[in-house]
Design an enzyme around this catalytic site. Structure first.
Site, PDB file in Angstrom:
ATOM      1  N   GLU A 297       0.815  -1.203   0.000  1.00 18.14           N
ATOM      2  CA  GLU A 297       0.000   0.000   0.000  1.00 18.14           C
ATOM      3  C   GLU A 297       0.854   1.260   0.000  1.00 18.14           C
ATOM      4  O   GLU A 297       0.651   2.182  -0.793  1.00 18.14           O
ATOM      5  CB  GLU A 297      -0.921  -0.005   1.228  1.00 18.14           C
ATOM      6  CG  GLU A 297      -1.853   1.190   1.314  1.00 18.14           C
ATOM      7  CD  GLU A 297      -2.897   1.167   0.225  1.00 18.14           C
ATOM      8  OE1 GLU A 297      -2.892   2.103  -0.606  1.00 18.14           O
ATOM      9  OE2 GLU A 297      -3.691   0.229   0.176  1.00 18.14           O
ATOM     10  N   ASP A 301       1.147   4.008  -3.079  1.00 19.54           N
ATOM     11  CA  ASP A 301       0.650   5.379  -2.894  1.00 19.54           C
ATOM     12  C   ASP A 301       1.716   6.420  -3.224  1.00 19.54           C
ATOM     13  O   ASP A 301       1.440   7.415  -3.913  1.00 19.54           O
ATOM     14  CB  ASP A 301       0.167   5.566  -1.458  1.00 19.54           C
ATOM     15  CG  ASP A 301      -1.114   4.805  -1.160  1.00 19.54           C
ATOM     16  OD1 ASP A 301      -1.687   4.232  -2.108  1.00 19.54           O
ATOM     17  OD2 ASP A 301      -1.532   4.759   0.010  1.00 19.54           O
ATOM     18  N   SER A 508      -7.054   1.847  -4.155  1.00 17.36           N
ATOM     19  CA  SER A 508      -5.811   2.431  -3.639  1.00 17.36           C
ATOM     20  C   SER A 508      -4.939   2.932  -4.782  1.00 17.36           C
ATOM     21  O   SER A 508      -4.102   3.802  -4.592  1.00 17.36           O
ATOM     22  CB  SER A 508      -5.026   1.409  -2.829  1.00 17.36           C
ATOM     23  OG  SER A 508      -5.542   1.264  -1.538  1.00 17.36           O
ATOM     24  N   ASP A 570     -22.587   8.763 -11.599  1.00 16.38           N
ATOM     25  CA  ASP A 570     -23.137   7.469 -11.176  1.00 16.38           C
ATOM     26  C   ASP A 570     -22.353   6.989  -9.955  1.00 16.38           C
ATOM     27  O   ASP A 570     -21.215   7.419  -9.729  1.00 16.38           O
ATOM     28  CB  ASP A 570     -23.052   6.449 -12.313  1.00 16.38           C
ATOM     29  CG  ASP A 570     -21.638   6.240 -12.818  1.00 16.38           C
ATOM     30  OD1 ASP A 570     -20.832   5.641 -12.097  1.00 16.38           O
ATOM     31  OD2 ASP A 570     -21.329   6.708 -13.939  1.00 16.38           O
TER      32      ASP A 570
END
Length: 588
Positions: A297, A301, A508, A570
């Site tokens: 992660e 990022d 992510s 949407d």
């Protein structure tokens, strides 16, 4: 700090001997309660009565409505105050508790033998107070019983309670007390990324070549590189000019941190001209930066936010808060409350990044409403100060698992995600493929059950609801805050992890990519002598032409087909994916 002078404290101490004072604090009323143990958790044992932990008390903010009003005014391009973001001092003045609230809470603490002057932490506006208490003290103060609960999925132990109460007089002065009924931890919450089976053993030379936005190759639909996202979102030709002022922030939890060596390998393989570019590490509340075991992660990022925004200065905030429970009265464990430690830190800084991305979330219903509202209002403070806050919308479509309610009725309903459902953040959904992009099937989206639909999105959301008609009636809250707001690519991202290039998916991928685009827009505005974008949503819903509308794909979940992407907004891809050059022209 607006704490009581010594002579008032003395009066409070004297009042403890007064029967009226005792009656004042012996009239408990439930603040929040669960009807059943939150799913995934099980009672393990009773904690030792002398086990210590940090209790946070969130006091009601005296001028919160004025703060929210100011947030909308400085974020609305049609308002005369647009772009006139508030200073830290101005925000503090609006969120400070009323003096009566301070006096009442202090009197309650004194009644329980706690000196307010011994508080371990106070926010600069005094709306958050942290005190160290034993389990026995907390149980008396909150008229409850604590337990040690275990979460098998994440191997986490926490000290929590099934319900807590406050004296009736305190209900009008206190928003929330933690840790109490919020069982979520960063370890048990979902990071919105996951490895895909595909593994890339080495980057090809062509990966480092720029791609024309007019001819994005089909390969970018399955293997996403920096060149792909730059071309897809039209940032290839922009060169940042305000790097002395403009900043980008990435938050990290779960003992994850971004690896410096992996970033250099990423640049070498994909952006050779940027080799040598680094970022700042900041550790919050015991966050780690050992560089020995980088997280998927964290690396994702930092690598893809910088892939878009480099050389914009970036900061990675490694926030602690997931240690195991240890039954030791002399070694207090962290309260393990998601977001609060980082928010305490960042809101006490004089200057903060203009763009911040986070990629964690959980089912909204697992978060007590008082806690969710309090945290959401802290994000509002960031927006008022001129920071854009983006969150991944989640990877479970309209809901993961069996989607049963936790209120004892066991109904199946769509499960909105928090913090994506907070109206003061920009939620980013996911897409896949190119020419055209389509909604990825795991893109989180729906309608909050806690937060009402904000006016800034009503005109965009109404046509979707009208077209939906009675489909899914009863499964979602048509009057709730709708999300996501926007989208970006979410599959096939090539990320360097421990020196090896892996293929990663999840929203992510989407949030830091979108945040990188916003960082460039802020760079442009600041270089032109203008204010950064700040809280983004009131603006973007007025300029949908700045986005590539995604008109196909859906987000199934809860045993249902889920919502379908279509023309206009949407609840799968929001307004669509960003077109930087179009947005640049619109905000100029």
């Amino acid at each position: 700090m607006l704490w009581l002078p010594a002579f008032v404290v003395g009066l409070v101490q004297l009042s403890i001997a007064n029967p009226l004072a005792s009656k004042r604090w012996n009239d408990p009323a439930v603040k929040h309660a669960w009807v059943e143990t939150p799913r995934g958790w099980e009672f393990h044992s009773a904690p030792p009565p002398d086990h210590l932990f940090d209790m946070r008390i969130g006091l009601k903010q005296n001028k919160l409505e004025e703060l929210i009003s100011s947030l909308y005014e400085v974020s609305d391009p049609a308002h005369e105050r647009y772009g006139q973001h508030l200073s830290k001092e101005e925000v503090d003045a609006l969120v400070a508790p009323h003096p009566d609230s301070l006096e009442t809470v202090e009197s309650w603490l004194q009644y329980h033998g706690i000196n307010p002057a011994d508080a371990r932490f106070r926010s600069t506006a005094s709306e958050w107070v942290t005190i160290r208490v034993s389990v026995a003290q907390a149980e008396r103060m909150l008229d409850t019983k604590y337990g040690v609960y275990y979460h098998a999925g994440s191997d986490s132990y926490v000290v929590r309670t099934m319900e807590y109460s406050l004296p009736r007089e305190l209900h009008s002065h206190v928003d929330v007390v933690t840790p109490t009924t919020y069982f979520g931890t960063m370890r048990s919450m979902r990071s919105t990324s996951f490895l895909k089976p595909q593994t890339v053993t080495g980057a090809e030379d062509s990966f480092a070549l720029e791609i024309s936005p007019l001819a994005v190759p089909a390969s970018c639909g399955t293997t996403v590189t920096p060149a792909c996202v730059r071309a897809m979102y039209n940032t290839t030709s922009y060169v940042p000019r305000a790097t002395g002022t403009n900043k980008l922030g990435i938050t990290g939890y779960l003992e994850e941190f971004a690896n410096d060596a992996d970033l250099q390998t990423f640049f070498k393989d994909f952006l050779p001209a940027d080799v040598g570019t680094t970022f700042t590490h900041v550790q919050v509340n015991g966050g780690l930066n050992t560089q020995s075991d980088p997280g998927v992660e964290a690396n994702l990022d930092i690598q893809y936010s910088l892939a878009i925004a480099v050389p914009t200065p970036a900061t990675f905030y490694s926030t602690g808060g997931s240690p195991p429970f240890v039954a030791d009265s002399n070694t207090p464990t962290n309260t393990n409350e998601p977001y609060l430690d980082w928010l305490d830190f960042i809101l006490n800084q004089t200057t903060i990044p203009q763009t911040i991305s986070t990629s964690y979330g959980d089912d909204e219903q697992t978060v007590p409403e008082d806690y969710a509202v309090s945290v959401c209002n802290l994000f509002a403070q960031l927006g008022a100060r001129g920071t854009t806050v983006t969150f991944s919308s989640g990877d479970d479509g309209v809901g993961g698992g069996n989607c049963l309610t936790n209120d004892g009725t066991n109904k199946v309903i769509f499960q909105p995600a928090f913090p994506a459902s907070c109206p003061f953040v920009t939620a980013v959904g996911g897409t896949t493929k190119v020419n055209p992009e389509v909604a990825v099937d795991f893109s989180g989206g729906g309608f909050s059950r806690y937060f009402a639909q904000p006016s800034y999105q009503t005109a965009a959301v109404s046509p979707f609801l009208t077209g939906l008609g009675t489909k899914f009636a009863g499964l979602y809250n048509a009057t709730g805050r709708a999300y996501p707001d926007v989208a970006a690519a979410a599959e096939g991202f090539q990320v360097v992890i421990s020196g090896r290039t892996e293929s990663v998916a999840g929203t992510s991928c989407s949030s830091p990519t979108f945040a990188g685009v916003i960082a460039l827009l802020n760079d442009f505005l600041i270089s032109e002598g203008k204010a950064p974008l700040g809280f983004l949503n009131p603006l973007i819903y007025t300029i949908p032409s700045g986005f590539n509308d995604i008109v196909s794909g859906s987000n199934p979940g809860c045993g249902q087909a889920g919502f379908t992407a279509g023309v206009g907004w949407d609840p799968v891809t929001g307004l669509g994916t960003p077109d930087f050059l179009s947005l640049q022209a619109l905000v100029a």
